[in-house]
Enzyme design. Structure first.
Site, PDB file in Angstrom:
ATOM      1  N   GLU A  51      18.699 -21.161  -0.726  1.00 45.26           N
ATOM      2  CA  GLU A  51      17.440 -21.942  -0.210  1.00 45.26           C
ATOM      3  C   GLU A  51      18.052 -22.871   0.645  1.00 45.26           C
ATOM      4  O   GLU A  51      18.228 -24.283   0.472  1.00 45.26           O
ATOM      5  CB  GLU A  51      17.316 -22.518  -1.648  1.00 45.26           C
ATOM      6  CG  GLU A  51      17.072 -21.863  -2.946  1.00 45.26           C
ATOM      7  CD  GLU A  51      16.776 -23.091  -4.219  1.00 45.26           C
ATOM      8  OE1 GLU A  51      15.709 -22.812  -4.604  1.00 45.26           O
ATOM      9  OE2 GLU A  51      17.523 -23.948  -3.936  1.00 45.26           O
ATOM     10  N   GLU A  77      14.821 -16.207  -8.626  1.00 46.18           N
ATOM     11  CA  GLU A  77      14.992 -17.805  -9.850  1.00 46.18           C
ATOM     12  C   GLU A  77      13.592 -17.918 -10.819  1.00 46.18           C
ATOM     13  O   GLU A  77      13.102 -18.246  -9.599  1.00 46.18           O
ATOM     14  CB  GLU A  77      15.490 -19.109  -8.756  1.00 46.18           C
ATOM     15  CG  GLU A  77      16.820 -19.002  -8.403  1.00 46.18           C
ATOM     16  CD  GLU A  77      17.497 -20.159  -8.215  1.00 46.18           C
ATOM     17  OE1 GLU A  77      16.613 -21.427  -8.171  1.00 46.18           O
ATOM     18  OE2 GLU A  77      17.968 -20.205  -7.361  1.00 46.18           O
TER      19      GLU A  77
END
Length: 673
Positions: free
Chosen positions: A150, A306
């Site tokens: 991320e 995710e």
């Protein structure tokens, strides 16, 4: 040519065995097999354990878990653990830590807390990445490399002196000289003129708003700086382990990185999705994210790396997902192009800042929780859907997404703070979503436009001449281009076009815009499709343009206000195609009137005749066409399947003449004809 080691539909999640005593690991593998898990991400935040000090490395625990996964037949997405550096590194080299716009240096103690232009950080990150790749490059459990995690999640920009020096080099490469910077930025305004490279700083906190071209270039520079970090690790990986796929996971519709640019450098697009369980949440907001991710590499399937099995831990109120919701949102990901469904995380933490973030194995620690039973149920479905892998998502319609335009449009001193770029994308997308018309997203310069019968361009405030030429060629070849208000105001240098608005689109649209007028929140303006003096039969909001037509024909007029009698909607026939311009953002009903007519003339049809409360998508491959029907509403829905002989791929039996879906229920239909 890289070897794709992913088998079937990837299913699993982030696994953090270092949080648990080793006697738990065997039970985790037992539960993974029960759930049908075939893929886990490992070592994403493990730098501190893998490198306890500058010259000490400890891999014994990771060796063991890699071996256990290999013996269990579970593939590993192995991370370079650079998303969170160890405390000793930040303490020893404090300039690694980023600096805010206000000049505050952040402290360590969390994650993603580093300056992207720190040479100390790059040296340390390269070293740990190389150690991991060299050690596990031939491990039989290795399926994919996962760099960092991320990027820019918590620190989007750094304003330190290291970044200032790197920014000057970036500017010199882009513009060649200080005078080149002065010309592009227009620094004669406010006495901002620069005589020396050392005069140029990052756009730090100052008395009033900084130069918008300066701010835009700094955003470009930061995007490139962070991309360079990814490329640094990717090169290390490909030098040592060239046959294995490399990726990094993106986040939702993330403003701070140009994901079209990034997608050119990942082997597979992966991203993280966290829809809100609140009943007021619009599921089309997640659908649009999926469609963007699928579009980044021209329609290739992506992996959902995710999602939360139930609640998260970072919203104001962290509601649990209702029974069925996790499965329905998982179906939605598959429906829009996912070839993998992963969770954060596998076993729920007992300590730390994410201990209340849900996991597949909850705090009960066993297989008896509601959440785990739903994870097992979804895993069972995925075993029956392996033929879906690599299926395409056919679309004849596209919406333009341009990250640099997003950055420029939402600068603090632009025309209206009510203009939200993402909200406008969602607004136009929702029209097609409710009518079951598949949509891709395209970049003005990086995408193949010729594939689409219609392209919608919402609020393209910043437009290069190259992009303008590409749109013109698209229309001349037979495409239908629909351009929203407020477009073509500045070029890629943030300079207003010499010929005025809409700049490089003027010839294509067959008009000019004399002035624009942003509207107040809630203010609406009436339109007429019957002529200058016709009765109002449409409305719009947000913005209005004063249009002067040249070759374009007027389709609707403003029927009130300061633009009364002026064109509000135009169409210009050019070559084999048409270019439409909307001088206002039409309300939902008026937009439907416009776009439904263009779809009809273009031969664009809905996937099924169904109510807007259902979400319907389609993927196709040599096995047939896979239709996904998803009911996110609070009402039962019954749909006639007419004379189609669909098969339920989960049972292998015919689906019947009609199908009923309860709230939060989905269905998959396979058409093999």
């Amino acid at each position: 040519m890289k070897e794709i080691r992913r088998k079937g539909i990837c299913y699993g999640g982030d696994y953090n065995p270092e949080q648990w005593p080793q006697e738990v690991w065997a039970d985790d593998i037992r539960l993974m097999k029960m759930a049908g898990v075939n893929f886990v991400s490992v070592a994403i935040f493990s730098w501190a354990l893998l490198q306890p000090s500058e010259d000490e490395f400890e891999f014994s625990w990771l060796d063991k878990i890699m071996d256990m996964m290999g013996e269990a037949g579970i593939g590993v997405d192995l991370a370079t653990p650079t998303a969170a550096q160890p405390a000793w590194l930040s303490r020893t080299y404090p300039e690694i830590l980023p600096v805010s716009k206000e000049g505050m240096r952040y402290s360590y103690g969390s994650r993603q807390c580093y300056c992207p232009n720190s040479t100390d950080w790059k040296r340390a990150a390269s070293r740990i990445a190389r150690k991991v790749v060299e050690r596990y490059k031939d491990h039989p459990a290795l399926v994919m490399w996962h760099t960092n995690n991320e990027y820019t999640c918590h620190v989007q920009e750094c304003y330190c002196d290291n970044c200032a020096a790197a920014f000057r080099l970036w500017l010199e490469k882009r513009y060649g000289s200080v005078e080149g910077v002065n010309r592009v930025w227009g620094t004669k305004f406010w006495s901002q003129y620069y005589y020396d490279w050392m005069d140029i700083l990052p756009p730090r906190k100052t008395t009033a708003q900084p130069n918008p071209a300066h701010v835009l270039d700094y955003r470009r520079f930061m995007n490139d700086s962070v991309l360079d970090l990814y490329l640094m690790e990717k090169k290390i990986i490909e030098d040592i382990s060239p046959q294995v796929e490399v990726m990094t996971n993106f986040m939702m519709t993330w403003k701070d990185l140009d994901l079209f640019q990034w997608a050119e450098h990942v082997d597979v697009v992966t991203w993280n999705s966290y829809p809100d369980p609140d009943p007021s949440y619009d599921p089309s907001w997640t659908a649009i994210d999926h469609d963007i991710m699928r579009s980044l590499k021209g329609g290739k399937p992506f992996l959902l790396m995710e999602q939360a099995p139930s609640q998260v831990n970072w919203r104001r109120v962290n509601r649990a997902k209702a029974p069925g919701m996790m499965k329905l949102y998982s179906y939605q990901a598959l429906a829009h192009g996912a070839d993998g469904l992963m969770f954060f995380q596998w076993r729920q933490s007992r300590r730390g800042s994410e201990k209340f973030h849900s996991a597949c194995v909850t705090h009960t620690g066993d297989e008896h929780s509601r959440v785990f039973r739903e994870v097992v149920d979804l895993g069972s479905d995925l075993k029956m859907l392996e033929d879906l892998k690599d299926a395409s998502y056919p679309s004849e319609t596209a919406i333009v997404l341009d990250y640099e335009n997003w950055w420029a449009l939402e600068y603090e001193n632009n025309q209206s703070s009510e203009v939200d770029y993402l909200e406008n994308l969602r607004y136009f997308y929702k029209h097609f979503y409710e009518r079951h018309i598949p949509v891709d997203f395209v970049h003005p310069l990086r995408s193949d436009l010729s594939r689409y019968k219609m392209i919608v361009v919402p609020f393209l405030y910043m437009l290069s001449r190259e992009a303008g030429n590409r749109f013109r060629d698209y229309v001349k070849a037979g495409g239908r281009l629909v351009v929203g208000c407020g477009s073509g105001i500045v070029d890629e240098e943030e300079a207003v076009f010499e010929e005025g608005y809409p700049g490089a689109l003027s010839g294509t649209l067959g008009l000019s815009v004399e002035e624009f007028d942003p509207l107040y929140p809630g203010q609406r303006v009436c339109l007429s499709f019957e002529g200058k003096e016709g009765k109002p039969d449409g409305e719009g909001d947000l913005w209005q343009d004063r249009i002067h037509t040249r070759e374009a024909e007027t389709v609707a007029w403003f029927s009130e206000g300061m633009m009364k009698g002026a064109p509000a909607l135009t169409c210009n026939k050019l070559g084999k195609g048409e270019a439409w311009y909307m001088g206002i953002r039409p309300d939902k009903e008026t937009l439907a009137r416009i776009l439904e007519g263009i779809c009809r003339d273009s031969g664009i049809e809905a996937l099924m005749d169904a109510p807007p409360s259902l979400e319907i998508t389609c993927r196709e491959n040599e096995k047939g066409r896979w239709y996904f029907l998803m009911n996110f509403s609070e009402e039962n829905v019954c749909l006639s399947l007419k004379d189609k002989n669909y098969i339920n791929p989960l049972t292998g039996r015919p689906a019947g003449a009609q199908i009923g879906l309860a709230p939060l229920e989905g269905a998959i239909l396979l058409d093999v004809q």
